[in-house]
Write a protein that holds these residues in place. Sequence first.
Motif, PDB file in Angstrom:
ATOM      1  N   PRO A 136     -58.802  26.114 -36.954  1.00 55.90           N
ATOM      2  CA  PRO A 136     -59.368  27.393 -37.427  1.00 55.90           C
ATOM      3  C   PRO A 136     -58.311  28.493 -37.536  1.00 55.90           C
ATOM      4  O   PRO A 136     -58.367  29.327 -38.436  1.00 55.90           O
ATOM      5  CB  PRO A 136     -60.406  27.747 -36.349  1.00 55.90           C
ATOM      6  CG  PRO A 136     -60.718  26.464 -35.657  1.00 55.90           C
ATOM      7  CD  PRO A 136     -59.468  25.635 -35.729  1.00 55.90           C
ATOM      8  N   ILE A 137     -57.325  28.472 -36.622  1.00 55.91           N
ATOM      9  CA  ILE A 137     -56.253  29.479 -36.662  1.00 55.91           C
ATOM     10  C   ILE A 137     -55.409  29.259 -37.923  1.00 55.91           C
ATOM     11  O   ILE A 137     -55.120  30.189 -38.675  1.00 55.91           O
ATOM     12  CB  ILE A 137     -55.386  29.387 -35.385  1.00 55.91           C
ATOM     13  CG1 ILE A 137     -56.247  29.691 -34.152  1.00 55.91           C
ATOM     14  CG2 ILE A 137     -54.165  30.318 -35.469  1.00 55.91           C
ATOM     15  CD1 ILE A 137     -55.571  29.400 -32.826  1.00 55.91           C
ATOM     16  N   MET A 138     -55.037  28.006 -38.173  1.00 55.42           N
ATOM     17  CA  MET A 138     -54.240  27.697 -39.379  1.00 55.42           C
ATOM     18  C   MET A 138     -55.058  27.987 -40.634  1.00 55.42           C
ATOM     19  O   MET A 138     -54.511  28.457 -41.638  1.00 55.42           O
ATOM     20  CB  MET A 138     -53.787  26.236 -39.347  1.00 55.42           C
ATOM     21  CG  MET A 138     -52.749  25.952 -38.284  1.00 55.42           C
ATOM     22  SD  MET A 138     -52.264  24.210 -38.336  1.00 55.42           S
ATOM     23  CE  MET A 138     -50.809  24.231 -37.282  1.00 55.42           C
ATOM     24  N   SER A 139     -56.360  27.692 -40.588  1.00 60.08           N
ATOM     25  CA  SER A 139     -57.225  27.943 -41.763  1.00 60.08           C
ATOM     26  C   SER A 139     -57.203  29.416 -42.126  1.00 60.08           C
ATOM     27  O   SER A 139     -57.106  29.766 -43.300  1.00 60.08           O
ATOM     28  CB  SER A 139     -58.670  27.532 -41.474  1.00 60.08           C
ATOM     29  OG  SER A 139     -58.768  26.151 -41.415  1.00 60.08           O
ATOM     30  N   SER A 140     -57.292  30.282 -41.110  1.00 58.69           N
ATOM     31  CA  SER A 140     -57.323  31.714 -41.422  1.00 58.69           C
ATOM     32  C   SER A 140     -55.958  32.184 -41.930  1.00 58.69           C
ATOM     33  O   SER A 140     -55.875  33.140 -42.685  1.00 58.69           O
ATOM     34  CB  SER A 140     -57.801  32.534 -40.223  1.00 58.69           C
ATOM     35  OG  SER A 140     -56.846  32.441 -39.209  1.00 58.69           O
ATOM     36  N   GLN A 141     -54.887  31.470 -41.548  1.00 59.65           N
ATOM     37  CA  GLN A 141     -53.547  31.794 -42.069  1.00 59.65           C
ATOM     38  C   GLN A 141     -53.314  31.158 -43.452  1.00 59.65           C
ATOM     39  O   GLN A 141     -52.307  31.450 -44.098  1.00 59.65           O
ATOM     40  CB  GLN A 141     -52.477  31.268 -41.099  1.00 59.65           C
ATOM     41  CG  GLN A 141     -52.507  31.925 -39.740  1.00 59.65           C
ATOM     42  CD  GLN A 141     -51.656  31.186 -38.684  1.00 59.65           C
ATOM     43  OE1 GLN A 141     -51.655  31.559 -37.527  1.00 59.65           O
ATOM     44  NE2 GLN A 141     -50.966  30.137 -39.078  1.00 59.65           N
ATOM     45  N   ARG A 142     -54.205  30.245 -43.841  1.00 58.28           N
ATOM     46  CA  ARG A 142     -54.094  29.482 -45.101  1.00 58.28           C
ATOM     47  C   ARG A 142     -52.824  28.632 -45.147  1.00 58.28           C
ATOM     48  O   ARG A 142     -52.304  28.321 -46.228  1.00 58.28           O
ATOM     49  CB  ARG A 142     -54.156  30.375 -46.352  1.00 58.28           C
ATOM     50  CG  ARG A 142     -55.331  31.323 -46.430  1.00 58.28           C
ATOM     51  CD  ARG A 142     -56.672  30.677 -46.394  1.00 58.28           C
ATOM     52  NE  ARG A 142     -57.083  30.023 -47.635  1.00 58.28           N
ATOM     53  CZ  ARG A 142     -58.265  29.421 -47.774  1.00 58.28           C
ATOM     54  NH1 ARG A 142     -59.130  29.382 -46.772  1.00 58.28           N
ATOM     55  NH2 ARG A 142     -58.580  28.855 -48.903  1.00 58.28           N
ATOM     56  N   SER A 143     -52.300  28.259 -43.998  1.00 56.27           N
ATOM     57  CA  SER A 143     -51.158  27.342 -43.989  1.00 56.27           C
ATOM     58  C   SER A 143     -50.975  26.758 -42.597  1.00 56.27           C
ATOM     59  O   SER A 143     -51.387  27.365 -41.600  1.00 56.27           O
ATOM     60  CB  SER A 143     -49.864  28.042 -44.421  1.00 56.27           C
ATOM     61  OG  SER A 143     -49.402  28.871 -43.381  1.00 56.27           O
ATOM     62  N   GLY A 144     -50.363  25.595 -42.542  1.00 55.73           N
ATOM     63  CA  GLY A 144     -50.077  24.978 -41.247  1.00 55.73           C
ATOM     64  C   GLY A 144     -49.605  23.550 -41.428  1.00 55.73           C
ATOM     65  O   GLY A 144     -49.880  22.908 -42.447  1.00 55.73           O
ATOM     66  N   SER A 145     -48.869  23.067 -40.431  1.00 54.13           N
ATOM     67  CA  SER A 145     -48.420  21.674 -40.445  1.00 54.13           C
ATOM     68  C   SER A 145     -48.784  21.043 -39.103  1.00 54.13           C
ATOM     69  O   SER A 145     -48.397  21.552 -38.047  1.00 54.13           O
ATOM     70  CB  SER A 145     -46.906  21.593 -40.678  1.00 54.13           C
ATOM     71  OG  SER A 145     -46.490  20.250 -40.577  1.00 54.13           O
ATOM     72  N   ILE A 146     -49.544  19.957 -39.172  1.00 52.72           N
ATOM     73  CA  ILE A 146     -49.960  19.241 -37.958  1.00 52.72           C
ATOM     74  C   ILE A 146     -49.268  17.883 -37.966  1.00 52.72           C
ATOM     75  O   ILE A 146     -49.364  17.131 -38.946  1.00 52.72           O
ATOM     76  CB  ILE A 146     -51.498  19.066 -37.927  1.00 52.72           C
ATOM     77  CG1 ILE A 146     -52.184  20.430 -37.918  1.00 52.72           C
ATOM     78  CG2 ILE A 146     -51.920  18.231 -36.709  1.00 52.72           C
ATOM     79  CD1 ILE A 146     -53.685  20.385 -38.156  1.00 52.72           C
ATOM     80  N   ILE A 147     -48.553  17.594 -36.889  1.00 50.56           N
ATOM     81  CA  ILE A 147     -47.807  16.338 -36.792  1.00 50.56           C
ATOM     82  C   ILE A 147     -48.239  15.636 -35.510  1.00 50.56           C
ATOM     83  O   ILE A 147     -48.225  16.250 -34.437  1.00 50.56           O
ATOM     84  CB  ILE A 147     -46.287  16.627 -36.741  1.00 50.56           C
ATOM     85  CG1 ILE A 147     -45.858  17.403 -37.994  1.00 50.56           C
ATOM     86  CG2 ILE A 147     -45.493  15.336 -36.604  1.00 50.56           C
ATOM     87  CD1 ILE A 147     -44.725  18.361 -37.759  1.00 50.56           C
TER      88      ILE A 147
END
Length: 248
Positions: A128-139
């Motif tokens: 949800p945090i990355m969604s609100s930033q509209r970007s993110g990388s999960i590894i």
Amino acid sequence: MKLLQDKVALITGASRGIGKAIALRFAAEGAHIAFTDLRDDENMQALVKELEGMGVKAKGYASDASNTANTEETVAAIAKDFGRIDILVNNAGITKDGLLLRMTEQQWDAVINVNLKSVFNFTKCVAPIMSSQRSGSIISLSSVVGVSGNAGQANYSASKAGIIGFTKSVAKEFGKRGIRANAIAPGFIITDMTAQLSEDVRKEWAAKIPLHRGGTPEDVANVCLFLASDLSSYVSGQVLHVCGGMNM
Ligand code: NAD
């Protein structure tokens, strides 16, 4: 400009081994580092100091990645302390090896909970945090045995195969929000985890590796840096093998 300048990375189980190497590699590229491990001990404190010495913000959080309530509290604290989360590395993992007919329910549950449920816990809290930033990388750290299986590691292989299915599903669900999800499948990497193996087993593994050596935590950290950074901006839902050619 450094590859991760002022990005905030959250790495689980990072007081030692591969997680620690990832924290140091990311910090060298300008990322601020929030990391977890089971205990706030001398390893955790030493890593915080080392990272701060590199000129980035760093904080260690004592947290059991397999515990959902604990994870919710930890991610909330990190979001408050760092203001955002750009990169999540699901690294915490354990082995409790044994042939299936001798494997206990406790060995099964512990490995599935620490290796797989932890990935659900952290990804669900961070997405949800990355969604609100509209970007993110999960590894997420899978393993070659999650792809090929391994006698004596039914629990570990199942947990690492589960991570691959989970990663592909997350990549499909969250791609439209600018979030990428990928897995790394290391082969035989020289850390405390593999130090538990006998000399014979280690020799047997090395003989199967085309590059004829075990990997280092830094070998894995370099690939993790690629997946965390914009160098991999069009890469999602993939499993990258870091195994010296052992698995093709
Ligand atoms: P390691 O044992 O050296 O480090 C793992 C870290 O995770 C430790 O600091 C440990 O305290 C922490 N941890 C364990 N349980 C935890 C929990 N419940 N909550 C939070 N932290 C916890 O292992 P490593 O070799 O650095 O492995 C890191 C990851 O890479 C693991 O997911 C492992 O399965 C994976 N991997 C390792 C190899 C290898 O050859 N070493 C190969 C393939 C995959």
